[in-house]
Design a protein around this motif. Structure first.
Motif: not given
Ligand code: SF4
Ligand code: 13P
Length: 352
Positions: A58, A99, A101, A124-126, A152, A303, A305-306
């Motif tokens: 990503y 990210v 994690f 990461c929201t997860l 995650n 994403c 965060f990425m």
């Molecule tokens: Fe987490 Fe981003 Fe992956 Fe979604 S795309 S699971 S928010 S790192």
């Protein structure tokens, strides 16, 4: 191994810019030059500081590997292959273009290496949807039921679980338990997809958590609409896409649901030329780069965060190694917690 400076310049000019960076306007040349200089500096510093760069699919193209395209990474992969690479890296330092994690996982598996994350905001929201106390509560409520945690998750969550899985090995991991009830955390949508998959084959029941990925939960009617408009295109959906979307779309169109690596492999092996992507936007760029003869349609959701990880903060991170600022981006986990989180991760690695 890092590529040489000369190879980067030549390849960058011939392929990287043409393929990915559609820049126009009066400052385009200047901007491209700046990117080239940063890429070259990162390659030089990697050698000097004994560092390796691991990056997720990503990431934008300049932060991926594709040696022939001039990116800075030494390995680009999905979360499983990044864990594997992280666990066996021999370099003193790992810069993680992904990210938190993911960087934490590399540190848990390979504690004698220093792992750096270029931005503290790459969450990461997860991972944020659950913590160790939540898992303890679930275990109290369902005594004896094994807990599978998606990778995650933060170290504290992992430490309370029986085993970890990624989107690539979730089915095998779930199958490795005899128990007909399993707790799966935190992604409710990936959980729904597992439930649907196992429904007709086994008696397994899943107790789910309520987390979701802020990117993949958005793939709903938009994907069905695209699929209706492009009836010849195959649909590629990540496990984190809502179960209802997966069922609706795949009932009406050809395609697949799987992990990032499964998606790439599927495109490679398929004779189709047109695809609709239900996953992160830069995976679309990765696919376009790898398969220039094929066409990809996507609602293109990034994403955020990425995207916190950039060429600039990657360069700053690697420059800071060995200076008084080094610790700012260093991943640290208390040793007793690291050891507890290592156990379920090691179980996963042994089954992968
Ligand atoms: Fe987490 Fe981003 Fe992956 Fe979604 S795309 S699971 S928010 S790192
Ligand atoms: P992969 O396991 O497919 O790399 O997925 C990681 C992720 O965060 C997807 O959103």
């Amino acid at each position: 191994m890092p590529t040489s400076k000369a190879a980067i310049s030549t390849n960058w000019k011939s392929r990287f810019t043409k393929k990915y960076l559609n820049m126009t306007g009066e400052h385009a040349g200047e901007k491209l030059n700046q990117i080239l200089l940063r890429i070259e500096e990162i390659h030089e510093l990697k050698l000097k500081n004994d560092s390796t760069i691991l990056s997720h699919y990503y990431m934008p193209p300049e932060l991926q590997i594709e040696t022939e395209d001039g990116g800075v990474a030494d390995h680009t992969g999905d979360s499983l292959s990044l864990s594997m690479m992280g666990s066996k890296t021999k370099n003193k330092n790992i810069i993680f273009c992904g990210v938190k994690f993911m960087a934490e996982t590399a540190h848990i598996l390979n504690p004698t290496r220093k792992v750096f994350l270029p931005s503290p905001n790459a969450g990461c929201t997860l991972a944020e949807s659950i913590n160790g106390t939540d898992v303890k509560m679930l275990k109290l409520k369902h005594p004896g039921v094994p807990v599978i945690a998606y990778i995650n998750t933060n170290a504290e969550t992992k430490a309370e679980c029986d085993i970890i899985c990624t989107s690539r090995n979730a089915i095998n991991i779930a199958n490795s338990f005899e128990s007909d009830t399993l707790i799966f955390v935190p992604d409710k949508y990936m959980g729904q997809n597992l439930v649907n998959l196992f429904k007709n084959e086994t008696n397994k029941k899943f107790i789910l958590w309520s987390g979701s990925c802020v990117v993949h939960e958005n793939f709903m009617e938009n994907i069905s609409d695209m699929s209706r408009l492009q009836p010849n295109a195959e649909v590629l959906l990540h496990w984190e896409v809502p179960g209802e979307t997966v069922t609706n779309v795949l009932n009406n169109a050809k395609g697949m649901v799987g992990s990032t690596a499964d998606i790439i492999r599927y495109v490679k092996e398929s004779s189709s030329t047109d695809f609709i992507l239900g996953s992160e936007c830069d995976l679309g760029a990765t696919l376009k780069g790898k398969f220039p003869e094929k066409k990809f349609f996507t609602p293109c959701t990034y994403c955020s965060f990425m995207k916190e990880i950039t060429l600039l903060n990657t360069l700053e991170t690697i420059k800071n190694i060995g200076t008084k600022n080094e610790d700012e981006r260093l991943i640290t986990i208390p040793e007793d917690l690291r050891q507890r989180a290592y156990i379920p991760l090691k179980r996963m690695m042994d089954l992968s």
